[in-house]
Design a protein around this motif. Sequence first.
Motif, PDB file in Angstrom:
ATOM      1  N   ILE A   9      46.045  54.411  32.107  1.00 45.85           N
ATOM      2  CA  ILE A   9      46.770  53.673  33.145  1.00 45.85           C
ATOM      3  C   ILE A   9      45.744  52.991  34.043  1.00 45.85           C
ATOM      4  O   ILE A   9      45.003  53.653  34.764  1.00 45.85           O
ATOM      5  N   THR A  10      45.710  51.655  33.974  1.00 46.86           N
ATOM      6  CA  THR A  10      44.713  50.857  34.687  1.00 46.86           C
ATOM      7  C   THR A  10      45.347  50.115  35.852  1.00 46.86           C
ATOM      8  O   THR A  10      46.449  49.573  35.731  1.00 46.86           O
ATOM      9  N   LEU A  11      44.625  50.076  36.961  1.00 46.16           N
ATOM     10  CA  LEU A  11      45.030  49.305  38.130  1.00 46.16           C
ATOM     11  C   LEU A  11      43.934  48.310  38.468  1.00 46.16           C
ATOM     12  O   LEU A  11      42.770  48.691  38.639  1.00 46.16           O
ATOM     13  N   GLU A  12      44.288  47.022  38.560  1.00 46.07           N
ATOM     14  CA  GLU A  12      43.341  46.020  39.050  1.00 46.07           C
ATOM     15  C   GLU A  12      43.240  46.119  40.571  1.00 46.07           C
ATOM     16  O   GLU A  12      44.245  46.304  41.258  1.00 46.07           O
ATOM     17  N   ALA A  13      42.002  45.989  41.073  1.00 49.24           N
ATOM     18  CA  ALA A  13      41.784  46.088  42.519  1.00 49.24           C
ATOM     19  C   ALA A  13      40.663  45.157  42.925  1.00 49.24           C
ATOM     20  O   ALA A  13      39.751  44.882  42.138  1.00 49.24           O
ATOM     21  N   ASN A  14      40.723  44.672  44.152  1.00 45.33           N
ATOM     22  CA  ASN A  14      39.645  43.875  44.712  1.00 45.33           C
ATOM     23  C   ASN A  14      38.965  44.654  45.829  1.00 45.33           C
ATOM     24  O   ASN A  14      39.614  45.435  46.530  1.00 45.33           O
ATOM     25  N   PRO A  15      37.647  44.471  46.012  1.00 43.09           N
ATOM     26  CA  PRO A  15      36.921  45.246  47.027  1.00 43.09           C
ATOM     27  C   PRO A  15      37.529  45.161  48.415  1.00 43.09           C
ATOM     28  O   PRO A  15      37.527  46.136  49.160  1.00 43.09           O
TER      29      PRO A  15
END
Length: 399
Positions: A113-119
């Motif tokens: 289960i992957t979640l895209e995130a930005n810093p």
Amino acid sequence: MSALITSDLSMQHALANGFQLPPLALYVHIPWCIRKCPYCDFNSHTATPELPEQAYVEAVLADLDLDLLHVHGRQLTSIFFGGGTPSLFSASALQALLAGIEQRIAFSANIEITLEANPGTFEQEKFAAYRALGINRLSIGIQSFQDSKLEALGRVHSGAEAIAAVSMARQAGFTNFNLDLMHGLPDQSPAQALADLQTAIDLAPSHLSWYQLTMEPNTVFWSKPPVLPEDDVLWDIQEAGQKLLAQHGFVQYEVSAYARAGAAAQHNLNYWSFGDFIGIGAGAHGKVSDPQGRIQRTWKTRQPSDYLDPDKAFLAGSNVLTPADLPFEFLMNALRLTQGVALQQFSQRTGLSTEVLQSGLALAEQRGLLSVEPERLAASAQGQLFLNDLLQIFLTAEH
């Protein structure tokens, strides 16, 4: 001959050639970002001060309900929360989404289960909560560690925040994470590009997506293009970067994907091996098969306001792939993998005999673009460099 009879015959032919339902994944699109980047052509929209989390979760699960007919008893092997910036959503919203998904489709024992995130969206408490939900992989959009380059790309974080984000991910319990990094940035020298790459390597991710900035239609950069490095500079960056990655134990398994042993992205491997994936959320795309061998592409309503409108349909369109479509559709994915796929997988995933590939295979091998392996479909080193030329052979050879 009627279309129905033709379809029935195609299905019978597919089953005769060993068609098998492929693994099933789920893509969930969350379309909001803090700010739209000038190079981005994804379906993303600037976030309002308060996101309609509850309404969107309810809509996405209602969307999934309509797609359950595509499951056919399979478990989910992976889930990918993409965007946009999914990490703008609270842990409670993602918890409701995951719980609703699992109520509808069983999860495999080793689901990724992957979640895209930005810093710029990293908060220690929030990310620990994400990990506690069962999200076991992050994909962090770094793009560059150099503030001048980040500013040119329209990013909202600094290089220092990018480094801090990785530390926060580790503290939150994530051991499997990807760093997304670009090269060929405006006025970027090889030394600058390799410095970015070395910084990423030093942060010891399990996976790196390292790819060249391209100008895409319907973006700010397309209408107002920045000055990018010359082709010979881009070639130097690519060649030196691949050597650097290999020296540090990152294996290139796809055109722009590099992983340590055992850390290849299972969700993306499913895409590239022509697996099935249900796409839910505003603008999400899917590719689904039925047990009779019928394969179709689906796409959902793009605008979040339309997607959330109960009087409008989630499904914007679908297209059933014909036997003539399938060789190119399969190969444009499979040949991105550096090791390719087993030849028999072509029949298992398309229901077509491998005989339909023979003229294209012979020509591609003759031109040195395809590895000469009787039981595998894999681009040669030259073919990986000129993948479009390789695919063009199969687009024209069978028509």
